[in-house]
Each structure stands twice: as C-alpha cells, then as structure tokens.
Design a protein around this motif. Structure first.
Motif, PDB file in Angstrom:
ATOM      1  N   GLY A  64       1.075  -1.411  -0.057  1.00 14.83           N
ATOM      2  CA  GLY A  64       0.101  -0.055   0.017  1.00 14.83           C
ATOM      3  C   GLY A  64       0.684   1.425   0.243  1.00 14.83           C
ATOM      4  N   PRO A  65       0.289   2.195  -0.333  1.00  9.59           N
ATOM      5  CA  PRO A  65       0.940   3.373  -0.320  1.00  9.59           C
ATOM      6  C   PRO A  65       1.907   3.724   0.317  1.00  9.59           C
ATOM      7  N   ASN A  66       1.610   3.455   1.894  1.00 11.43           N
ATOM      8  CA  ASN A  66       2.661   3.642   3.322  1.00 11.43           C
ATOM      9  C   ASN A  66       3.169   2.643   4.288  1.00 11.43           C
ATOM     10  N   ASP A  67       2.966   1.719   2.948  1.00 11.87           N
ATOM     11  CA  ASP A  67       3.023   0.696   3.513  1.00 11.87           C
ATOM     12  C   ASP A  67       4.875   0.483   3.999  1.00 11.87           C
ATOM     13  N   PRO A  68       5.908  -0.216   5.322  1.00 11.72           N
ATOM     14  CA  PRO A  68       6.905   0.791   5.328  1.00 11.72           C
ATOM     15  C   PRO A  68       7.745  -0.852   3.475  1.00 11.72           C
TER      16      PRO A  68
END
Length: 357
Positions: A140-144
C-alpha cells in the motif's frame, strides 16, 4: 570457474561483462537462448579465453551434471528464468518449466557435485540464486518496504514460480546443507534490456513515433535499480554473504510508471528532439493488466549494514546513461528487433499492436 545461468539475458550478460572487467575469473555461460537470450550482448568477449558458452536448458539434468563434472566450478550464479509478468499470464507453463523445474534440476546437479568435493572445496562452493521483489506481493502507499522477513504473497504466475524457486533453494540449504545464497532485487534497468520491459520499450517506441501505452492510471510504483549496481551487489554477496541468508537489493528509487515515462520523454526531447512537439504527446492510457501489483519497494539496509553495499547511481544518473546507451547502439536495437520479440508481439497482440507497459 564460475557458472552463470541465463548469462545471455539482460542482467546475466551485464553481470558477466562487469565480472570479467573487474576480476580475472573464468565464466561458463549456460543459456537456453530463448527469445530474450541474446549472445550479441557479449560480442565484446569474442576471443577472451576466460569466457565460455554452452547452449543448454537448465532443466536438462543430464547435461548440467556433465558440465559440473567437466568444469568443476567454485560457484554458480543462477539468473536463468522466464521473467515477464505479461508473458506469464499468457503462458504460465513455460514459467513452471524453467523457474521451478529448472531450478530443481540445477539444485540436484549442484548437490551431487558439491557432495563429492573435498572438504576445502566443499566449504568454498556457493549456489547464488537471483530472485525478485515480486515474490513479496504488493504494498500500500504507506506500507514499509519489503524486508528479508516479509511474508511471501506472489500475485502472478511469474512471481509464484519465482517464489517456488526461492523456497526450493532455502530447502536445499536447510535439508542438505548446500551452501546457498538468495538475492531479491527490485526493477532493473540499463544497457542490453530486452524491449518488452517498460524503459527500453518506451525509448524505442518514442524514437519510432509509436504510442507509449501505459497501463491504468500509470501510478504503479516500482523501486528502480541500475543494473551495474545490481551486479556489484551480487559480487559482494557471493564474496562475503552468509551461507543460507537472503539479501534484498534495491535502488532506493521509488517512481510511478508515469513519472518514469515522463522522465524518458524529457531526456529524449533534449537529446534527440522531434521536429514538432514533445515525446510526451505519444503517451496513451490503456486498460490495466490482470492482477497488476500497485507498489514495490525494497529495504536494502541489511545488505549495506552487513556487507557494506549501497547503490552508486541515482535514478537521474542511471536513466540518463540508459537513454544514451540506446541512442549510441542502434545496431543492437536492429538485431534484437529481428528476433523473437516481434513474433511474440504478433502472437499476443496481433497486427501492429504494441505491448503495453
């Protein structure tokens, strides 16, 4: 001697060229020469007594066993793989044959050879398996970013077949003690890249005045790694990596596909301008492909922390070198376009259709 499987392909040929330029090592290139295997990539090695080539399928256990017995390698670098997601959607069986069955045959031959070595050579031998970040699935856009402990979640026949090969390599180390190393890299780019992939396809279509087709909204994000940086990382892992470990190799260059295409168009506008307008005018958006992963990103801190490697090229420096290479090597482009690439486009897209990126 080192064995390199798939050494006539994009990353494999760059690895052989970089290896022989940096150290005195005999190399046996084992390549089936499928559509993307291009011996012309290694034409500069003609007459170099350190370079040897055998056309063979890695799934041919008898032939591979014979090569081990004949040449007695100290290591094997396993690049050989079917590697394009679109191609795996159309022909998944080829991916199982090469990536799963081929890796299994190679491991079996390597295990038999390694088991018979004396203790000193046995301790020094390495089986280095080159894999991909696609085995980890999508982010996802904010996943590490993906790390070496990220659970596997492949989403295409290609990534599933590579995940299976990774698991086989791991199992052969833990079950039999075979001294394996695995690397999982992000998207490579650079010289000798077969023109089904995003960057070379856009460069060549742009120069030909053809459409630059982009899947969906073009916001799929990839981490871009210049191929020479990847090759340097592999050499470091081979020399100093801990047996049984996995090392992620990334460029720390997350870019959306559309941004990559815009960058390529802008460089071409500067280096080979059109008579009228910009290359950006050729961009067109097409229906997204099935199961298209949204984002990949690699956490390469383990490799830097333990082995001291980090990329030397930024995306800006690497992409400029890549465009310049294609502009300076028109004969390579002509040769590659007279091979199986055009036949494959005809088979899967028909008529004058161009492959989407």
């Amino acid at each position: 001697m080192i064995f390199v499987t798939g050494g006539a392909g994009f990353i494999g040929s760059n690895f052989i060229l970089d290896l022989l330029a940096s150290q005195d090592e005999h190399v046996l290139n084992i390549d089936k020469l499928t559509y993307a295997g291009n011996p012309y990539n290694l034409a500069s090695l003609d007459g170099d007594e350190r370079y040897h080539f055998v056309q063979a399928d890695i799934a041919d256990r008898e032939k591979i066993t014979q090569l081990f017995e004949q040449h007695q390698p100290r290591a094997i670098i396993h690049f050989a793989a079917e590697s394009h997601v679109d191609r795996s959607i159309h022909s998944p069986g080829e991916f199982i044959h090469t990536n799963v069955n081929g890796t299994f045959s190679l491991l079996e031959a390597a295990r038999a050879y390694w088991s018979a070595l004396d203790s000193e050579k046995k301790a020094a031998f390495r089986f280095l398996h080159v894999s991909t970040d696609e085995v980890y699935g999508t982010l996802g856009p904010n996943d590490p970013p993906f790390s070496e402990t990220t659970p596997y979640a492949p989403n295409s026949p290609y990534s599933a077949s590579k995940a299976a090969s990774d698991h086989l390599v791991r199992a052969y180390h833990h079950t039999y003690g075979l001294p394996t190393l695995t690397t999982n890299c992000s998207n490579n780019y650079g010289p000798y890249h077969f023109p089904e992939k995003l960057i070379p396809l856009v460069i060549l279509n742009a120069l030909d005045g053809k459409a630059l087709p982009i899947y969906g909204d073009g916001q799929q994000i990839r981490d871009w790694l210049f191929v020479s940086d990847h090759c340097a990382a592999i050499r470091q892992v081979l020399a100093r990596g801990k047996v049984g470990e996995t090392y992620n190799i990334g460029g720390w260059n997350e870019k959306a596909n559309l941004d990559v295409v815009h960058t390529l168009c802008d460089i071409l506008d500067q280096q080979k301008p059109k008579a009228v307008g910009s290359y950006r005018d050729q961009i067109t958006f097409v229906q997204d492909r099935p199961g298209h992963d949204r984002r990949y990103a690699i956490d390469a801190r383990k490799l830097e922390r333990e082995l001291g490697w980090k990329p030397t090229e930024t995306f800006e420096t690497g992409i400029a070198k890549t465009v310049r290479w294609y502009l300076d090597h028109p004969q390579w482009v002509i040769n590659i376009r007279t091979g199986g690439y055009l036949k494959w486009l005809e088979l899967h897209y028909g008529g004058d259709a161009e492959e989407t990126t």
